[in-house]
Motif scaffolding. Structure first.
Motif, PDB file in Angstrom:
ATOM      1  N   SER A 173      -1.878  -9.022   9.567  1.00 43.07           N
ATOM      2  CA  SER A 173      -0.885  -8.079  10.083  1.00 43.07           C
ATOM      3  C   SER A 173      -0.839  -6.826   9.224  1.00 43.07           C
ATOM      4  N   VAL A 174      -0.406  -5.741   9.850  1.00 47.41           N
ATOM      5  CA  VAL A 174      -0.181  -4.465   9.170  1.00 47.41           C
ATOM      6  C   VAL A 174       1.214  -4.011   9.566  1.00 47.41           C
ATOM      7  N   ARG A 175       2.032  -3.704   8.565  1.00 53.60           N
ATOM      8  CA  ARG A 175       3.404  -3.264   8.830  1.00 53.60           C
ATOM      9  C   ARG A 175       3.649  -1.974   8.048  1.00 53.60           C
ATOM     10  N   LEU A 176       3.698  -0.852   8.755  1.00 56.14           N
ATOM     11  CA  LEU A 176       3.980   0.429   8.122  1.00 56.14           C
ATOM     12  C   LEU A 176       5.476   0.693   8.223  1.00 56.14           C
ATOM     13  N   VAL A 177       6.097   0.994   7.103  1.00 57.14           N
ATOM     14  CA  VAL A 177       7.558   1.127   7.032  1.00 57.14           C
ATOM     15  C   VAL A 177       7.988   2.483   7.578  1.00 57.14           C
ATOM     16  N   ARG A 178       9.052   2.433   8.390  1.00 53.73           N
ATOM     17  CA  ARG A 178       9.620   3.643   8.998  1.00 53.73           C
ATOM     18  C   ARG A 178      11.059   3.834   8.534  1.00 53.73           C
ATOM     19  N   ASP A 179      11.500   5.071   8.545  1.00 56.59           N
ATOM     20  CA  ASP A 179      12.887   5.397   8.263  1.00 56.59           C
ATOM     21  C   ASP A 179      13.731   4.937   9.446  1.00 56.59           C
ATOM     22  N   ARG A 180      14.820   4.235   9.177  1.00 60.03           N
ATOM     23  CA  ARG A 180      15.648   3.684  10.264  1.00 60.03           C
ATOM     24  C   ARG A 180      16.309   4.760  11.112  1.00 60.03           C
ATOM     25  N   LYS A 181      16.699   5.865  10.494  1.00 61.58           N
ATOM     26  CA  LYS A 181      17.399   6.908  11.240  1.00 61.58           C
ATOM     27  C   LYS A 181      16.445   7.795  12.036  1.00 61.58           C
ATOM     28  N   THR A 182      15.363   8.232  11.407  1.00 61.03           N
ATOM     29  CA  THR A 182      14.470   9.196  12.062  1.00 61.03           C
ATOM     30  C   THR A 182      13.289   8.534  12.769  1.00 61.03           C
ATOM     31  N   GLY A 183      12.931   7.326  12.362  1.00 57.49           N
ATOM     32  CA  GLY A 183      11.783   6.653  12.949  1.00 57.49           C
ATOM     33  C   GLY A 183      10.449   7.116  12.387  1.00 57.49           C
ATOM     34  N   ARG A 184      10.488   8.035  11.431  1.00 55.18           N
ATOM     35  CA  ARG A 184       9.255   8.555  10.836  1.00 55.18           C
ATOM     36  C   ARG A 184       8.756   7.599   9.755  1.00 55.18           C
ATOM     37  N   ARG A 185       7.455   7.556   9.592  1.00 55.00           N
ATOM     38  CA  ARG A 185       6.870   6.688   8.570  1.00 55.00           C
ATOM     39  C   ARG A 185       7.221   7.205   7.182  1.00 55.00           C
ATOM     40  N   LYS A 186       7.353   6.258   6.246  1.00 57.63           N
ATOM     41  CA  LYS A 186       7.747   6.609   4.881  1.00 57.63           C
ATOM     42  C   LYS A 186       6.565   6.747   3.927  1.00 57.63           C
ATOM     43  N   GLY A 187       5.354   6.411   4.381  1.00 63.34           N
ATOM     44  CA  GLY A 187       4.186   6.589   3.530  1.00 63.34           C
ATOM     45  C   GLY A 187       3.790   5.341   2.748  1.00 63.34           C
ATOM     46  N   GLU A 245      -7.204  12.258   2.673  1.00 57.71           N
ATOM     47  CA  GLU A 245      -6.708  13.233   1.695  1.00 57.71           C
ATOM     48  C   GLU A 245      -5.523  12.733   0.870  1.00 57.71           C
ATOM     49  N   ARG A 246      -5.324  11.422   0.811  1.00 59.91           N
ATOM     50  CA  ARG A 246      -4.273  10.825  -0.022  1.00 59.91           C
ATOM     51  C   ARG A 246      -4.902   9.756  -0.901  1.00 59.91           C
ATOM     52  N   THR A 247      -4.413   9.602  -2.136  1.00 64.53           N
ATOM     53  CA  THR A 247      -4.918   8.583  -3.046  1.00 64.53           C
ATOM     54  C   THR A 247      -4.039   7.351  -2.922  1.00 64.53           C
ATOM     55  N   LEU A 248      -4.611   6.266  -2.407  1.00 66.31           N
ATOM     56  CA  LEU A 248      -3.847   5.046  -2.148  1.00 66.31           C
ATOM     57  C   LEU A 248      -3.481   4.318  -3.423  1.00 66.31           C
ATOM     58  N   LYS A 249      -2.345   3.653  -3.387  1.00 62.58           N
ATOM     59  CA  LYS A 249      -1.901   2.732  -4.442  1.00 62.58           C
ATOM     60  C   LYS A 249      -1.824   1.356  -3.799  1.00 62.58           C
ATOM     61  N   VAL A 250      -2.639   0.421  -4.265  1.00 62.90           N
ATOM     62  CA  VAL A 250      -2.693  -0.908  -3.657  1.00 62.90           C
ATOM     63  C   VAL A 250      -2.358  -1.940  -4.724  1.00 62.90           C
ATOM     64  N   ARG A 251      -1.329  -2.732  -4.461  1.00 59.72           N
ATOM     65  CA  ARG A 251      -0.867  -3.773  -5.388  1.00 59.72           C
ATOM     66  C   ARG A 251      -0.513  -5.022  -4.588  1.00 59.72           C
ATOM     67  N   VAL A 260       0.862  -1.178   0.000  1.00 56.40           N
ATOM     68  CA  VAL A 260       0.000   0.000   0.000  1.00 56.40           C
ATOM     69  C   VAL A 260       0.895   1.223   0.000  1.00 56.40           C
ATOM     70  N   GLY A 261       0.800   1.998  -1.057  1.00 58.25           N
ATOM     71  CA  GLY A 261       1.614   3.198  -1.184  1.00 58.25           C
ATOM     72  C   GLY A 261       0.784   4.457  -1.051  1.00 58.25           C
ATOM     73  N   ASN A 262       1.469   5.561  -0.866  1.00 56.88           N
ATOM     74  CA  ASN A 262       0.886   6.894  -0.730  1.00 56.88           C
ATOM     75  C   ASN A 262       0.000   7.009   0.512  1.00 56.88           C
ATOM     76  N   LEU A 263       0.388   6.307   1.563  1.00 61.44           N
ATOM     77  CA  LEU A 263      -0.329   6.404   2.835  1.00 61.44           C
ATOM     78  C   LEU A 263      -0.008   7.739   3.504  1.00 61.44           C
ATOM     79  N   PRO A 264      -0.961   8.288   4.245  1.00 54.32           N
ATOM     80  CA  PRO A 264      -0.652   9.494   5.026  1.00 54.32           C
ATOM     81  C   PRO A 264       0.453   9.177   6.038  1.00 54.32           C
ATOM     82  N   TYR A 265       1.347  10.114   6.265  1.00 58.90           N
ATOM     83  CA  TYR A 265       2.490   9.870   7.142  1.00 58.90           C
ATOM     84  C   TYR A 265       2.071   9.697   8.605  1.00 58.90           C
ATOM     85  N   ARG A 266       0.939  10.238   8.986  1.00 55.22           N
ATOM     86  CA  ARG A 266       0.500  10.162  10.385  1.00 55.22           C
ATOM     87  C   ARG A 266      -0.471   9.021  10.653  1.00 55.22           C
ATOM     88  N   VAL A 267      -0.733   8.189   9.664  1.00 53.19           N
ATOM     89  CA  VAL A 267      -1.692   7.097   9.839  1.00 53.19           C
ATOM     90  C   VAL A 267      -1.121   6.036  10.783  1.00 53.19           C
TER      91      VAL A 267
END
Length: 152
Positions: free
Chosen positions: A91-105, A130-136, A67-74
């Motif tokens: 399961s749901v796994r939202l990817v985070r940046d290793r250095k900052t810990g912020r979600r990548k979307g 307010e984001r258009t999801l990409k689901v593949r 799932v791409g183009n997720l809101p960063y605060r979801v």
């Protein structure tokens, strides 16, 4: 965790009132504790894994979705609720940046195969917070390595 406690407390009070009506010679504290024990047993039996209908007990064929183009605060719970409308979510796994810990979307959702196929058709290009999801369908890492080797 707060809701189950309140439910047990309310049922315990109601149980104590009912018990004290039928057996007025019983002390109110004993009636309350008896009601609490009965409520706890009922609540435990009702929420046992054998009776649960949540995605955690699904054992059939699964598929992993990208799932791409997720809101960063979801949050994971919000994504699980959205995809859970189409089938059991394991399961749901939202990817985070290793250095900052912020979600990548973007993230990955593992769910029932039938539900995943429905979710792909219904949620691809879907407006979510307010984001258009990409689901593949997610590609396995082995498939990505093989594609890279063939391109060389």
């Amino acid at each position: 965790m707060q809701k189950p406690f309140l439910i047990v407390l309310i049922v315990a009070i109601l149980g104590a009132l009912a018990i004290s009506q039928f057996t007025p010679e019983l002390y109110s504290a004993v009636a309350f504790f008896t009601g609490a024990i009965i409520a706890s047993v009922i609540f435990t039996l009702q929420s046992s894994p054998a009776n649960a209908t949540g995605g955690d007990t699904y054992t059939g064929p699964t598929m992993t979705l990208y799932v791409g183009n997720l809101p960063y605060r979801v949050h994971e719970g919000e994504v699980k609720e959205l995809f859970g409308k189409y089938g059991p979510v394991s399961s749901v796994r939202l990817v985070r940046d290793r250095k900052t810990g912020r979600r990548k979307g973007f993230g990955f959702i593992e769910m029932s195969e039938a539900g995943a196929k429905k979710a792909m058709t219904k949620l691809n290009e879907f407006e979510f917070q307010e984001r258009t999801l990409k689901v593949r369908e997610a590609k396995s890492q082995d498939a990505e390595k093989n594609e890279g080797a063939q391109a060389s």
